[in-house]
Write a protein that holds these residues in place. Structure first.
Motif, PDB file in Angstrom:
ATOM      1  N   GLU A 207      50.936   7.333 -43.940  1.00 35.61           N
ATOM      2  CA  GLU A 207      51.145   7.841 -42.592  1.00 35.61           C
ATOM      3  C   GLU A 207      49.954   7.626 -41.669  1.00 35.61           C
ATOM      4  O   GLU A 207      50.108   7.463 -40.461  1.00 35.61           O
ATOM      5  N   GLU A 208      48.752   7.662 -42.246  1.00 33.92           N
ATOM      6  CA  GLU A 208      47.553   7.546 -41.413  1.00 33.92           C
ATOM      7  C   GLU A 208      47.298   6.115 -40.922  1.00 33.92           C
ATOM      8  O   GLU A 208      46.393   5.884 -40.113  1.00 33.92           O
ATOM      9  N   TYR A 209      48.083   5.152 -41.410  1.00 33.96           N
ATOM     10  CA  TYR A 209      47.925   3.760 -40.977  1.00 33.96           C
ATOM     11  C   TYR A 209      49.238   3.265 -40.385  1.00 33.96           C
ATOM     12  O   TYR A 209      50.286   3.304 -41.047  1.00 33.96           O
ATOM     13  N   GLU A 210      49.197   2.765 -39.160  1.00 32.17           N
ATOM     14  CA  GLU A 210      50.373   2.143 -38.593  1.00 32.17           C
ATOM     15  C   GLU A 210      50.612   0.798 -39.254  1.00 32.17           C
ATOM     16  O   GLU A 210      49.734   0.263 -39.937  1.00 32.17           O
ATOM     17  N   HIS A 211      51.782   0.228 -39.058  1.00 33.02           N
ATOM     18  CA  HIS A 211      52.057  -1.099 -39.601  1.00 33.02           C
ATOM     19  C   HIS A 211      51.046  -2.096 -39.025  1.00 33.02           C
ATOM     20  O   HIS A 211      50.847  -2.169 -37.808  1.00 33.02           O
ATOM     21  N   GLY A 212      50.395  -2.840 -39.915  1.00 29.44           N
ATOM     22  CA  GLY A 212      49.359  -3.770 -39.466  1.00 29.44           C
ATOM     23  C   GLY A 212      48.045  -3.093 -39.173  1.00 29.44           C
ATOM     24  O   GLY A 212      47.080  -3.757 -38.773  1.00 29.44           O
ATOM     25  N   GLY A 213      48.001  -1.777 -39.356  1.00 26.29           N
ATOM     26  CA  GLY A 213      46.783  -1.023 -39.059  1.00 26.29           C
ATOM     27  C   GLY A 213      45.859  -0.863 -40.245  1.00 26.29           C
ATOM     28  O   GLY A 213      44.794  -0.243 -40.126  1.00 26.29           O
ATOM     29  N   GLN A 214      46.255  -1.408 -41.403  1.00 23.40           N
ATOM     30  CA  GLN A 214      45.354  -1.407 -42.553  1.00 23.40           C
ATOM     31  C   GLN A 214      44.102  -2.191 -42.174  1.00 23.40           C
ATOM     32  O   GLN A 214      44.178  -3.208 -41.493  1.00 23.40           O
ATOM     33  N   ARG A 215      42.934  -1.711 -42.627  1.00 27.03           N
ATOM     34  CA  ARG A 215      41.677  -2.266 -42.126  1.00 27.03           C
ATOM     35  C   ARG A 215      40.877  -2.917 -43.251  1.00 27.03           C
ATOM     36  O   ARG A 215      40.720  -2.360 -44.337  1.00 27.03           O
ATOM     37  N   ARG A 216      40.369  -4.096 -42.960  1.00 24.00           N
ATOM     38  CA  ARG A 216      39.557  -4.848 -43.916  1.00 24.00           C
ATOM     39  C   ARG A 216      38.306  -5.376 -43.228  1.00 24.00           C
ATOM     40  O   ARG A 216      38.264  -5.528 -42.008  1.00 24.00           O
ATOM     41  N   ALA A 248      35.021  -2.946 -40.088  1.00 22.92           N
ATOM     42  CA  ALA A 248      36.401  -3.189 -40.503  1.00 22.92           C
ATOM     43  C   ALA A 248      37.283  -3.470 -39.290  1.00 22.92           C
ATOM     44  O   ALA A 248      37.126  -2.856 -38.238  1.00 22.92           O
ATOM     45  N   LYS A 249      38.206  -4.400 -39.466  1.00 22.44           N
ATOM     46  CA  LYS A 249      39.178  -4.739 -38.433  1.00 22.44           C
ATOM     47  C   LYS A 249      40.585  -4.612 -39.020  1.00 22.44           C
ATOM     48  O   LYS A 249      40.781  -4.743 -40.220  1.00 22.44           O
ATOM     49  N   THR A 250      41.568  -4.368 -38.179  1.00 22.28           N
ATOM     50  CA  THR A 250      42.936  -4.249 -38.670  1.00 22.28           C
ATOM     51  C   THR A 250      43.572  -5.635 -38.823  1.00 22.28           C
ATOM     52  O   THR A 250      43.106  -6.630 -38.251  1.00 22.28           O
ATOM     53  N   TRP A 251      44.664  -5.651 -39.588  1.00 22.15           N
ATOM     54  CA  TRP A 251      45.417  -6.901 -39.691  1.00 22.15           C
ATOM     55  C   TRP A 251      45.975  -7.295 -38.326  1.00 22.15           C
ATOM     56  O   TRP A 251      46.129  -8.479 -38.036  1.00 22.15           O
ATOM     57  N   ASN A 252      46.282  -6.305 -37.503  1.00 21.50           N
ATOM     58  CA  ASN A 252      46.745  -6.619 -36.147  1.00 21.50           C
ATOM     59  C   ASN A 252      45.641  -7.293 -35.338  1.00 21.50           C
ATOM     60  O   ASN A 252      45.907  -8.214 -34.555  1.00 21.50           O
ATOM     61  N   ASP A 253      44.398  -6.846 -35.517  1.00 23.15           N
ATOM     62  CA  ASP A 253      43.264  -7.499 -34.857  1.00 23.15           C
ATOM     63  C   ASP A 253      43.176  -8.959 -35.289  1.00 23.15           C
ATOM     64  O   ASP A 253      42.949  -9.856 -34.464  1.00 23.15           O
ATOM     65  N   LEU A 254      43.329  -9.169 -36.599  1.00 20.91           N
ATOM     66  CA  LEU A 254      43.253 -10.530 -37.113  1.00 20.91           C
ATOM     67  C   LEU A 254      44.381 -11.384 -36.542  1.00 20.91           C
ATOM     68  O   LEU A 254      44.163 -12.529 -36.119  1.00 20.91           O
ATOM     69  N   ALA A 255      45.597 -10.834 -36.522  1.00 22.79           N
ATOM     70  CA  ALA A 255      46.738 -11.570 -35.974  1.00 22.79           C
ATOM     71  C   ALA A 255      46.489 -11.956 -34.521  1.00 22.79           C
ATOM     72  O   ALA A 255      46.706 -13.110 -34.116  1.00 22.79           O
ATOM     73  N   ASN A 256      46.009 -11.011 -33.730  1.00 24.38           N
ATOM     74  CA  ASN A 256      45.738 -11.286 -32.317  1.00 24.38           C
ATOM     75  C   ASN A 256      44.678 -12.366 -32.154  1.00 24.38           C
ATOM     76  O   ASN A 256      44.753 -13.202 -31.238  1.00 24.38           O
TER      77      ASN A 256
END
Length: 325
Positions: A207-216, A248-256
């Motif tokens: 719940e604490e992470y939105e879709h694509g909000g996982q951070r690496r 850390a950046k989100t997968w959404n950051d990487l996609a963008n």
């Protein structure tokens, strides 16, 4: 002579490239080319000779140093996080690394080893690279455990401060093309976006992470080899060191970042994560970089957006996407 094990692989071949940039080509490449496409990583590089990993091991176990070795950059390992043959990982990743480390210590050669952020497991014990916390870590896969075992062995043997063992986080960049499913998401995304106009990312199950909000912590391979080059020149810096950006950046950051580098509007579809990896998935990783900074390393880490732009436009979009000496 400098020896790079795994020298035809991703980070290994990038390190050969870096040595070439430094004017060094007295390099022995050690690897297991077999029927893979790794040989293509070597075509643009300068090196003295190549040895199969088994031949190299036989030579160093004989006791003498036939290479007059200045340093060994030990990147050779099975890096698959889904490898199930535990005995193979024990011999190839753990035991082999012990032999190479002992060889370097006995011959006063610099030893730089590839550990992994996979040793941190789900991150419940944090991402600090202090030696006191090594034994507390609980990797989630056998690959991470094989890397953890070497760090623990070096610590117990009193050798860890004489070497540099590097915990690489999410590395991406040129020369990873042979890695199939283990290629970075940026590498996969470039082709996927080019073919479909869309990028698929895993849904979140927390719940604490939105879709694509996982951070690496995504780190560019050029920064990794800059750090290793610094460590070659500063033998006084010893121990386990994280290698990441520290942010850390989100997968959404990487996609963008990839869509921007390709000059396209973001278009992401979130898909189900396979059940077999859901309980082993890392939702957050972030390298603590202070220890390396305290050692004096002043390598500036490239921001994700800038690194993605360089990788996409100067390599992935080119007819010859490999690093050139």
């Amino acid at each position: 002579m400098y020896i790079v094990t795994g020298g035809a692989g991703f980070i290994g071949s990038a390190m050969v490239w870096k040595l070439n940039q430094m004017g060094i080509d007295d390099i022995l490449v050690v690897d297991n080319l077999a029927k893979s496409e790794k040989w293509k990583n070597l075509v643009n590089l300068r090196y003295e000779d190549y040895l199969h990993r088994d031949q190299f091991l036989k030579l160093i176990l004989e006791g003498d140093d036939p290479f007059e070795t200045e340093g060994v950059i030990h990147m050779g390992a099975c890096s698959s996080t889904t490898e199930l043959d535990a005995d193979f990982l024990m011999e190839n990743n753990y035991r082999y690394s012990q032999y190479v480390c002992r060889f370097c210590i006995e011959n006063n050669a610099r030893f730089i080893n590839a550990s992994s952020a996979a040793t941190y497991g789900d991150g419940q014990h944090g991402f600090d690279d202090d030696h006191e916390g090594i034994s507390r870590l609980q990797p989630l896969n056998m690959y991470g455990y094989s890397k953890q075992l070497f760090d623990m062995w070096a610590l117990k043997a009193g050798l860890l401060n004489q070497i540099a063992s590097l915990k690489f986080f999410n590395v991406f960049g040129p020369n990873e093309y042979h890695k199939d499913d283990m290629r970075s998401v940026i590498c996969k995304a470039y082709r996927q976006i080019g073919e479909t106009g869309q990028l698929k990312l895993f849904k979140s199950y927390r719940e604490e992470y939105e879709h694509g909000g996982q951070r690496r912590d995504f780190v560019y391979v050029k920064d990794c080899v800059d750090i290793m080059a610094w460590l070659l020149e500063h033998r006084e810096a010893g121990g386990v060191f994280n290698v990441g950006t520290g942010t850390a950046k989100t997968w959404n950051d990487l996609a963008n970042a990839v869509f921007a580098a390709m000059e396209r509007e973001p278009n992401v579809e979130y898909i189900e994560m396979p059940e077999q990896i859901r309980d082993k998935y890392q939702y957050f990783t972030e390298a603590k970089m202070q220890k390396l900074r305290d050692a004096g390393c002043d390598v500036e880490m490239t921001p994700l957006e800038e690194a993605a732009k360089d990788y996409v436009r100067n390599y992935l979009a080119q007819d010859d996407p490999y690093l050139k000496s």
